[in-house]
Design an enzyme around this catalytic site. Structure first.
Site, PDB file in Angstrom:
ATOM      1  N   LYS A 155      84.733  -0.625  48.763  1.00 41.12           N
ATOM      2  CA  LYS A 155      83.560  -0.113  49.450  1.00 41.12           C
ATOM      3  C   LYS A 155      82.429  -1.130  49.327  1.00 41.12           C
ATOM      4  CE  LYS A 155      80.673   0.280  46.774  1.00 41.12           C
ATOM      5  NZ  LYS A 155      80.051  -0.676  45.811  1.00 41.12           N
ATOM      6  N   TYR A 243      77.323   5.598  46.821  1.00 45.45           N
ATOM      7  CA  TYR A 243      77.836   6.622  45.895  1.00 45.45           C
ATOM      8  C   TYR A 243      77.077   7.936  46.084  1.00 45.45           C
ATOM      9  CZ  TYR A 243      80.001   2.704  43.356  1.00 45.45           C
ATOM     10  OH  TYR A 243      80.732   1.594  43.008  1.00 45.45           O
TER      11      TYR A 243
HETATM   12  P1  NDP Z   1      82.138 -10.569  42.376  1.00 41.67           P
HETATM   13  O1  NDP Z   1      81.142 -11.515  42.918  1.00 41.67           O
HETATM   14  O2  NDP Z   1      82.212 -10.387  40.894  1.00 41.67           O
HETATM   15  O3  NDP Z   1      83.601 -10.975  42.866  1.00 41.67           O
HETATM   16  C1  NDP Z   1      83.878 -11.356  44.184  1.00 41.67           C
HETATM   17  C2  NDP Z   1      84.995 -12.400  44.175  1.00 41.67           C
HETATM   18  O4  NDP Z   1      85.312 -12.682  45.528  1.00 41.67           O
HETATM   19  C3  NDP Z   1      84.591 -13.732  43.570  1.00 41.67           C
HETATM   20  O5  NDP Z   1      84.753 -13.779  42.173  1.00 41.67           O
HETATM   21  C4  NDP Z   1      85.544 -14.676  44.270  1.00 41.67           C
HETATM   22  O6  NDP Z   1      86.798 -14.607  43.614  1.00 41.67           O
HETATM   23  C5  NDP Z   1      85.750 -14.044  45.628  1.00 41.67           C
HETATM   24  N1  NDP Z   1      84.998 -14.686  46.716  1.00 41.67           N
HETATM   25  C6  NDP Z   1      85.552 -15.215  47.822  1.00 41.67           C
HETATM   26  N2  NDP Z   1      84.624 -15.701  48.638  1.00 41.67           N
HETATM   27  C7  NDP Z   1      83.439 -15.517  48.051  1.00 41.67           C
HETATM   28  C8  NDP Z   1      82.103 -15.824  48.411  1.00 41.67           C
HETATM   29  N3  NDP Z   1      81.804 -16.422  49.586  1.00 41.67           N
HETATM   30  N4  NDP Z   1      81.119 -15.487  47.563  1.00 41.67           N
HETATM   31  C9  NDP Z   1      81.394 -14.854  46.400  1.00 41.67           C
HETATM   32  N5  NDP Z   1      82.648 -14.521  46.015  1.00 41.67           N
HETATM   33  C10 NDP Z   1      83.668 -14.849  46.828  1.00 41.67           C
HETATM   34  O7  NDP Z   1      81.890  -9.174  43.084  1.00 41.67           O
HETATM   35  P2  NDP Z   1      82.398  -7.733  42.638  1.00 41.67           P
HETATM   36  O8  NDP Z   1      83.723  -7.858  42.013  1.00 41.67           O
HETATM   37  O9  NDP Z   1      81.338  -7.047  41.893  1.00 41.67           O
HETATM   38  O10 NDP Z   1      82.502  -7.012  44.078  1.00 41.67           O
HETATM   39  C11 NDP Z   1      83.571  -7.273  44.972  1.00 41.67           C
HETATM   40  C12 NDP Z   1      83.759  -6.065  45.884  1.00 41.67           C
HETATM   41  O11 NDP Z   1      84.084  -4.936  45.098  1.00 41.67           O
HETATM   42  C13 NDP Z   1      82.527  -5.663  46.699  1.00 41.67           C
HETATM   43  O12 NDP Z   1      82.915  -5.187  47.953  1.00 41.67           O
HETATM   44  C14 NDP Z   1      81.919  -4.535  45.894  1.00 41.67           C
HETATM   45  O13 NDP Z   1      81.153  -3.631  46.668  1.00 41.67           O
HETATM   46  C15 NDP Z   1      83.160  -3.874  45.341  1.00 41.67           C
HETATM   47  N6  NDP Z   1      82.907  -3.186  44.077  1.00 41.67           N
HETATM   48  C16 NDP Z   1      83.285  -1.883  43.964  1.00 41.67           C
HETATM   49  C17 NDP Z   1      83.054  -1.198  42.822  1.00 41.67           C
HETATM   50  C18 NDP Z   1      83.508   0.217  42.689  1.00 41.67           C
HETATM   51  O14 NDP Z   1      83.161   0.858  41.708  1.00 41.67           O
HETATM   52  N7  NDP Z   1      84.278   0.733  43.645  1.00 41.67           N
HETATM   53  C19 NDP Z   1      82.371  -1.802  41.672  1.00 41.67           C
HETATM   54  C20 NDP Z   1      82.033  -3.185  41.880  1.00 41.67           C
HETATM   55  C21 NDP Z   1      82.297  -3.839  43.046  1.00 41.67           C
HETATM   56  P3  NDP Z   1      87.708 -15.904  43.391  1.00 41.67           P
HETATM   57  O15 NDP Z   1      86.924 -16.809  42.499  1.00 41.67           O
HETATM   58  O16 NDP Z   1      88.929 -15.350  42.761  1.00 41.67           O
HETATM   59  O17 NDP Z   1      87.956 -16.499  44.744  1.00 41.67           O
END
Ligand code: NDP
Length: 392
Positions: A155, A243
């Site tokens: 989401k 949420y």
């Molecule tokens: P992060 O920034 O921690 O992780 C995103 C990952 O995406 C990065 O570590 C990277 O992984 C990859 N990535 C690829 N392209 C990009 C870019 N252009 N910029 C940044 N990152 C990129 O974010 P979150 O994990 O917090 O969030 C990711 C998703 O999960 C979102 O949609 C968020 O809304 C959702 N989320 C949902 C939650 C829930 O409770 N349901 C809680 C937290 C987040 P790599 O280095 O492996 O390529």
């Protein structure tokens, strides 16, 4: 002890199961009528099923090894009975290697964003779980469906209605399932709250108050893209206000008919040059329930809701934490804590989707659920911009 995201406000190592079923604790002097209503009820928790052997579990490829994927989702496979981690897709090779080593993912099952299509030839992977910045959900969902994989997507589902509709269309065209990761809808305290709210325990529902807040910290990688409209789609509403919005819909079981909103960002704060800091919105539901919701990137650790009925009030605070929940019911005579067998919401969500994949069922939170929230969030922005009450 490992700290989860600041928003999580709790630790995995604090997670524990507190007995089976629902137990009304004796924390208050509430009358017997409330005790009876809060007493153990069979049927809320699914019966414990034997975990499937690894070869029969649904294999997942996690796309995007960020905070949420690595701290919550990947460790939760250990608590799944029908799902297993089978592959990772990442743009950061060292991180992918480390995670693969830690969780026993074979070298051949490490992919990057360019080689992701090779997953087509990996029969161990049935589901691709997209955990990327919001604006990238479209591309990776479509690519996953086109190589014949089912999709679990985080989401908010997308940043535009057109993107969300394309995701639904492409998955349907490929004959693949699409589910959105609304973990709270698989979490036992939220399920109990739904049962109490919709089941009449609170009397006629009148109002809901739902608040979500955390401080955006641009020093953290996860918050860098969240401050960019092109990647996040919006600010606190898209990220955590969703949420509050989703809770109002699942607590009432209704869709809002009109909404109002107002938003504010601290002038000159560079974090809010592109996305909103704080937004308040009010929803009116067909039954007459009014919901007051807030979301903010400017205040700390708020993730709660209250539901007011003409007999009783329910409070879940925290409501959408990863591991901590506190459910209380209040009536004229006092207040009572209700305890529920916790379960791991991430594992439950994963196993739900695996069950859908294995048995050809429709997920409880399909793409259409994500699309509904998205349309409402865009309407909330419109209402905040124009100051008008919008019929939806
Ligand atoms: P992060 O920034 O921690 O992780 C995103 C990952 O995406 C990065 O570590 C990277 O992984 C990859 N990535 C690829 N392209 C990009 C870019 N252009 N910029 C940044 N990152 C990129 O974010 P979150 O994990 O917090 O969030 C990711 C998703 O999960 C979102 O949609 C968020 O809304 C959702 N989320 C949902 C939650 C829930 O409770 N349901 C809680 C937290 C987040 P790599 O280095 O492996 O390529």
């Amino acid at each position: 002890m490992k700290r989860d995201t600041p928003y999580a406000g709790s630790r995995r190592d604090l997670f524990r199961t507190v007995g089976a079923g629902i137990v009304a604790t004796g924390l208050s002097t509430l009358p017997t009528n409330l005790s009876a209503q809060g007493a153990p009820q069979d049927g809320l928790m699914p019966p414990k099923e034997r975990p499937l052997p690894p070869s029969e579990r649904v294999g997942y490829a996690i796309v995007g090894l960020g905070e949420y994927g690595t701290q919550q989702i990947i460790p939760s496979f250990a608590e799944c009975g029908k799902s297993r981690l089978a592959a990772v897709v990442s743009g950061t090779p060292e991180k992918a290697q480390r995670i693969a080593r830690e969780y026993g993912v074979p070298q051949a099952a490490i992919y990057d964003y360019k080689t992701m299509e090779r997953l087509k030839d990996n029969p161990d992977v049935q589901v691709i779980y997209v955990i990327l910045p919001n604006a990238l959900h479209l591309e990776y969902t479509v690519r996953a469906a086109r190589i014949g994989k089912h999709v679990l997507c985080e989401k908010p589902m997308a940043t535009s209605v057109k993107d969300a509709e394309t995701m639904i269309h492409e998955c349907a065209k490929a004959g693949r399932k699409l589910m959105i990761g609304y973990r709270a809808q698989y979490e036992p305290y939220n399920l109990k709250s739904i049962e109490l709210a919709r089941g009449g325990t609170l009397g006629k529902l009148k109002s809901i108050v739902a608040d979500h807040g955390r401080t955006l910290n641009p020093a953290e990688p996860r918050d860098i893209w969240r401050a960019k409209k092109a990647l996040a789609g919006g600010g606190s509403l898209m990220d955590i206000g969703i949420y509050s919005l989703n809770a109002c819909r699942y607590l009432t079981g209704e869709e809002p008919v009109s909404l109002q909103a107002t938003q504010y960002s601290t002038p000159g704060d560079p974090r809010f040059a592109e996305v909103e800091e704080t937004i308040h919105f009010m929803l009116r539901f067909p039954s007459g329930v009014l919901a007051n919701c807030t979301a903010s990137y400017g205040w700390q650790e708020t993730k709660r809701y209250q539901v007011f009925g003409d007999k009783m009030a329910l409070e879940l605070d925290p409501a959408t934490d990863y591991y901590e929940h506190r459910l209380t019911l209040t009536d004229k005579q006092g207040r009572k804590d209700i305890q529920v067998d916790k379960g791991n919401q991430f594992a439950r969500m994963l196993d739900h989707f695996s069950d859908c994949v294995k048995n050809n069922k429709t997920p409880k939170t399909p793409g259409e659920e994500g699309l509904r929230d998205l349309k409402l969030m865009l309407a909330i922005y419109e209402a905040a911009k124009t100051g008008r009450t919008l019929r939806v």
